[in-house]
Design a protein around this motif. Structure first.
Motif, PDB file in Angstrom:
ATOM      1  N   PRO A   1       3.115   6.405   0.664  1.00  0.00           N
ATOM      2  CA  PRO A   1       3.275   7.478  -0.337  1.00  0.00           C
ATOM      3  C   PRO A   1       2.197   8.551  -0.268  1.00  0.00           C
ATOM      4  CG  PRO A   1       3.422   5.291  -1.353  1.00  0.00           C
ATOM      5  CD  PRO A   1       2.902   5.095   0.037  1.00  0.00           C
ATOM      6  N   ASN A   2       1.052   8.216   0.312  1.00  0.00           N
ATOM      7  CA  ASN A   2      -0.062   9.157   0.365  1.00  0.00           C
ATOM      8  C   ASN A   2      -0.326   9.692   1.774  1.00  0.00           C
ATOM      9  OD1 ASN A   2      -1.202   8.909  -2.513  1.00  0.00           O
ATOM     10  ND2 ASN A   2      -1.021   6.766  -1.888  1.00  0.00           N
ATOM     11  N   ARG A   3       0.582   9.382   2.697  1.00  0.00           N
ATOM     12  CA  ARG A   3       0.493   9.870   4.085  1.00  0.00           C
ATOM     13  C   ARG A   3      -0.797   9.422   4.770  1.00  0.00           C
ATOM     14  NH1 ARG A   3       2.845  16.077   4.135  1.00  0.00           N
ATOM     15  NH2 ARG A   3       5.023  15.530   3.746  1.00  0.00           N
ATOM     16  N   PHE A   4      -1.182   8.191   4.539  1.00  0.00           N
ATOM     17  CA  PHE A   4      -2.355   7.632   5.195  1.00  0.00           C
ATOM     18  C   PHE A   4      -1.910   6.846   6.421  1.00  0.00           C
ATOM     19  CE2 PHE A   4      -6.473   7.586   2.700  1.00  0.00           C
ATOM     20  CZ  PHE A   4      -6.164   8.752   2.009  1.00  0.00           C
ATOM     21  N   MET A   5      -2.670   7.006   7.507  1.00  0.00           N
ATOM     22  CA  MET A   5      -2.351   6.350   8.758  1.00  0.00           C
ATOM     23  C   MET A   5      -3.154   5.068   8.921  1.00  0.00           C
ATOM     24  SD  MET A   5      -0.232   8.542  10.190  1.00  0.00           S
ATOM     25  CE  MET A   5       0.279   8.972   8.537  1.00  0.00           C
ATOM     26  N   ASP A   6      -2.618   4.171   9.703  1.00  0.00           N
ATOM     27  CA  ASP A   6      -3.385   3.074  10.284  1.00  0.00           C
ATOM     28  C   ASP A   6      -3.303   3.286  11.786  1.00  0.00           C
ATOM     29  OD1 ASP A   6      -4.837   0.733  10.572  1.00  0.00           O
ATOM     30  OD2 ASP A   6      -3.077  -0.550  10.478  1.00  0.00           O
ATOM     31  N   GLY A   7      -3.963   2.451  12.550  1.00  0.00           N
ATOM     32  CA  GLY A   7      -3.861   2.570  13.998  1.00  0.00           C
ATOM     33  C   GLY A   7      -2.608   1.888  14.519  1.00  0.00           C
ATOM     34  N   GLY A   8      -2.410   1.975  15.828  1.00  0.00           N
ATOM     35  CA  GLY A   8      -1.347   1.234  16.496  1.00  0.00           C
ATOM     36  C   GLY A   8       0.056   1.698  16.161  1.00  0.00           C
ATOM     37  N   ILE A   9       1.012   0.777  16.316  1.00  0.00           N
ATOM     38  CA  ILE A   9       2.419   1.082  16.091  1.00  0.00           C
ATOM     39  C   ILE A   9       2.681   1.398  14.628  1.00  0.00           C
ATOM     40  CG2 ILE A   9       4.760   0.201  16.318  1.00  0.00           C
ATOM     41  CD1 ILE A   9       3.279   0.769  18.956  1.00  0.00           C
TER      42      ILE A   9
ATOM     43  N   ILE B   1      -7.379   4.232  -1.701  1.00  0.00           N
ATOM     44  CA  ILE B   1      -6.308   4.023  -0.722  1.00  0.00           C
ATOM     45  C   ILE B   1      -6.906   3.572   0.617  1.00  0.00           C
ATOM     46  CG2 ILE B   1      -4.461   5.127   0.598  1.00  0.00           C
ATOM     47  CD1 ILE B   1      -4.284   7.138  -1.796  1.00  0.00           C
ATOM     48  N   ALA B   2      -7.940   4.282   1.037  1.00  0.00           N
ATOM     49  CA  ALA B   2      -8.556   3.971   2.330  1.00  0.00           C
ATOM     50  C   ALA B   2      -9.124   2.559   2.351  1.00  0.00           C
ATOM     51  CB  ALA B   2      -9.652   4.992   2.646  1.00  0.00           C
ATOM     52  N   ILE B   3      -9.807   2.163   1.277  1.00  0.00           N
ATOM     53  CA  ILE B   3     -10.477   0.860   1.259  1.00  0.00           C
ATOM     54  C   ILE B   3      -9.484  -0.272   1.021  1.00  0.00           C
ATOM     55  CG2 ILE B   3     -12.156  -0.568   0.047  1.00  0.00           C
ATOM     56  CD1 ILE B   3     -13.782   1.984  -0.456  1.00  0.00           C
TER      57      ILE B   3
ATOM     58  N   ALA C   1      -6.887  12.676   7.750  1.00  0.00           N
ATOM     59  CA  ALA C   1      -7.174  11.941   8.988  1.00  0.00           C
ATOM     60  C   ALA C   1      -8.500  11.200   8.896  1.00  0.00           C
ATOM     61  CB  ALA C   1      -7.185  12.905  10.176  1.00  0.00           C
ATOM     62  N   MET C   2      -9.477  11.818   8.270  1.00  0.00           N
ATOM     63  CA  MET C   2     -10.784  11.166   8.136  1.00  0.00           C
ATOM     64  C   MET C   2     -10.699   9.948   7.219  1.00  0.00           C
ATOM     65  SD  MET C   2     -13.136  14.604   7.887  1.00  0.00           S
ATOM     66  CE  MET C   2     -14.678  13.769   7.567  1.00  0.00           C
ATOM     67  N   TYR C   3      -9.970  10.086   6.123  1.00  0.00           N
ATOM     68  CA  TYR C   3      -9.769   8.922   5.249  1.00  0.00           C
ATOM     69  C   TYR C   3      -8.964   7.834   5.967  1.00  0.00           C
ATOM     70  CZ  TYR C   3     -11.700  10.779   0.892  1.00  0.00           C
ATOM     71  OH  TYR C   3     -12.563  11.241  -0.091  1.00  0.00           O
ATOM     72  N   SER C   4      -8.027   8.249   6.805  1.00  0.00           N
ATOM     73  CA  SER C   4      -7.244   7.274   7.572  1.00  0.00           C
ATOM     74  C   SER C   4      -8.123   6.494   8.533  1.00  0.00           C
ATOM     75  CB  SER C   4      -6.122   7.989   8.337  1.00  0.00           C
ATOM     76  OG  SER C   4      -5.179   8.560   7.454  1.00  0.00           O
ATOM     77  N   LEU C   5      -9.149   7.148   9.058  1.00  0.00           N
ATOM     78  CA  LEU C   5     -10.103   6.432   9.907  1.00  0.00           C
ATOM     79  C   LEU C   5     -10.831   5.343   9.123  1.00  0.00           C
ATOM     80  CD1 LEU C   5     -11.682   9.316  12.032  1.00  0.00           C
ATOM     81  CD2 LEU C   5     -10.493   7.309  12.922  1.00  0.00           C
ATOM     82  N   ILE C   6     -11.150   5.627   7.856  1.00  0.00           N
ATOM     83  CA  ILE C   6     -11.766   4.602   7.005  1.00  0.00           C
ATOM     84  C   ILE C   6     -10.789   3.447   6.806  1.00  0.00           C
ATOM     85  CG2 ILE C   6     -12.721   4.100   4.729  1.00  0.00           C
ATOM     86  CD1 ILE C   6     -13.628   7.001   4.565  1.00  0.00           C
ATOM     87  N   THR C   7      -9.510   3.776   6.589  1.00  0.00           N
ATOM     88  CA  THR C   7      -8.479   2.739   6.454  1.00  0.00           C
ATOM     89  C   THR C   7      -8.433   1.863   7.687  1.00  0.00           C
ATOM     90  OG1 THR C   7      -7.145   4.252   5.095  1.00  0.00           O
ATOM     91  CG2 THR C   7      -6.024   2.332   6.022  1.00  0.00           C
TER      92      THR C   7
END
Length: 298
Positions: A41-49, A117-119, A181-187
């Motif tokens: 819902p917040n457009r946060f990414m994780d790595g990989g697939i 969200i990130a944490i 993208a930076m917050y997604s890196l924290i995720t």
């Protein structure tokens, strides 16, 4: 007649094992909670697939479950060919279960706070991935891709995954903005640490090497008083600056312990020989011997 190698057959007892399936189920459930309650819902990414699936879902509005099954299908096949049939079956179960729960499990958006969200998104999905790995499978094909391409490129698994995720987060920065993208890196970082902790556990094994003139007393301490298994190598000690020509034969004692035991053993060894030389290094896995016996007895 020689039985098939473990790699070439499906171990159905392992697939249907209740503990393994519970790990898969709880792990997938936590991943769904992270994705639907925090990340998607917040457009946060994780790595990989998983990251690619969320990215394509947001850009092209393709159903996230269809993307997860489609993108992971190739890696399930590669796992089937390169890692083992049992692994492929357990991975397929986990991926299909993840896709089904993403469709039918209603989870509202939990928060819009980017740091939370990130944490917490990272903690939940990392813990979920770790539990699935403990259950014998994966829910993200990036690890399988790394194993498959390592032999062809010469890069390590970590380097391959890092390059793969760099592309994902670069596209995310372009599409959703540098801050997301930076917050997604924290995720991703939080998820990685959580996965490692769940897979290795608090009892991550460590090889402890001890060189001492009082080697016999230390062997007695480790085996008879502390109940540890040891391996002994023949070596030489000495060769110090200013007295390089001085050396003597010695036994190099190696024992495998958990990180919680390191300080206790160090203190006990130093009481025997304050000049003992010790060094430790982490090991990914240990089984058999005293370790195996203790686990069965627990």
């Amino acid at each position: 007649m020689t039985s098939k190698r473990l790699h070439d057959r499906i171990e159905w007892k392992q697939v249907t094992n209740g503990k393994n399936f519970l790990h898969l189920l709880v792990g997938v459930g936590l991943a769904v909670l992270a994705m639907k309650g925090f990340m998607i819902p917040n457009r946060f990414m994780d790595g990989g697939i998983t990251g690619i699936s969320i990215l394509l879902h947001e850009v092209f509005h393709i159903n996230i479950s269809v993307l997860i099954i489609t993108l992971n299908a190739l890696f399930v096949y590669l796992g089937y060919r390169r890692i083992g049939k049992t692994f492929a079956v357990q991975t397929a179960i986990a991926v299909v279960l993840l896709s089904i729960l993403l469709v039918f499990l209603p989870i509202p958006k939990i928060t819009t706070d980017k740091l939370l969200i990130a944490i917490f998104g990272g903690l939940l999905i990392g813990t979920g991935v770790g539990l699935v790995i403990r259950g014998g499978g994966v829910i993200d094909g990036a690890e399988v891709m790394a194993v498959f391409t390592r032999r062809r490129t010469g890069f390590s698994n970590s380097e391959i995954i890092l390059m793969f995720n760099t592309v994902i987060f670069g596209i995310a920065a372009f599409q959703f903005g540098i801050e997301t993208a930076m917050y997604s890196l924290i995720t991703y970082f939080t998820a990685t640490r959580a996965t490692n902790y769940v897979v290795d556990g608090i009892e991550e094994f460590t090889a402890m090497n001890i060189i001492s003139a009082e080697d016999e007393a230390i062997k007695q301490l480790l085996v008879n008083e502390m109940g540890k298994g040891i391996t002994v190598y023949e070596g030489k000690r000495g060769f110090l600056p200013g007295s390089f020509e001085v050396s003597s034969d010695c036994d190099i004692i190696v024992t495998v312990v958990t990180r919680l035991e390191i300080k206790q053993i160090q203190d006990a060894v130093l009481q025997i020989d304050p000049r003992a030389f010790m060094f430790v290094h982490s090991i990914k896995e240990a089984s058999g011997g005293i370790l195996k016996e203790k686990r069965h007895a627990a």
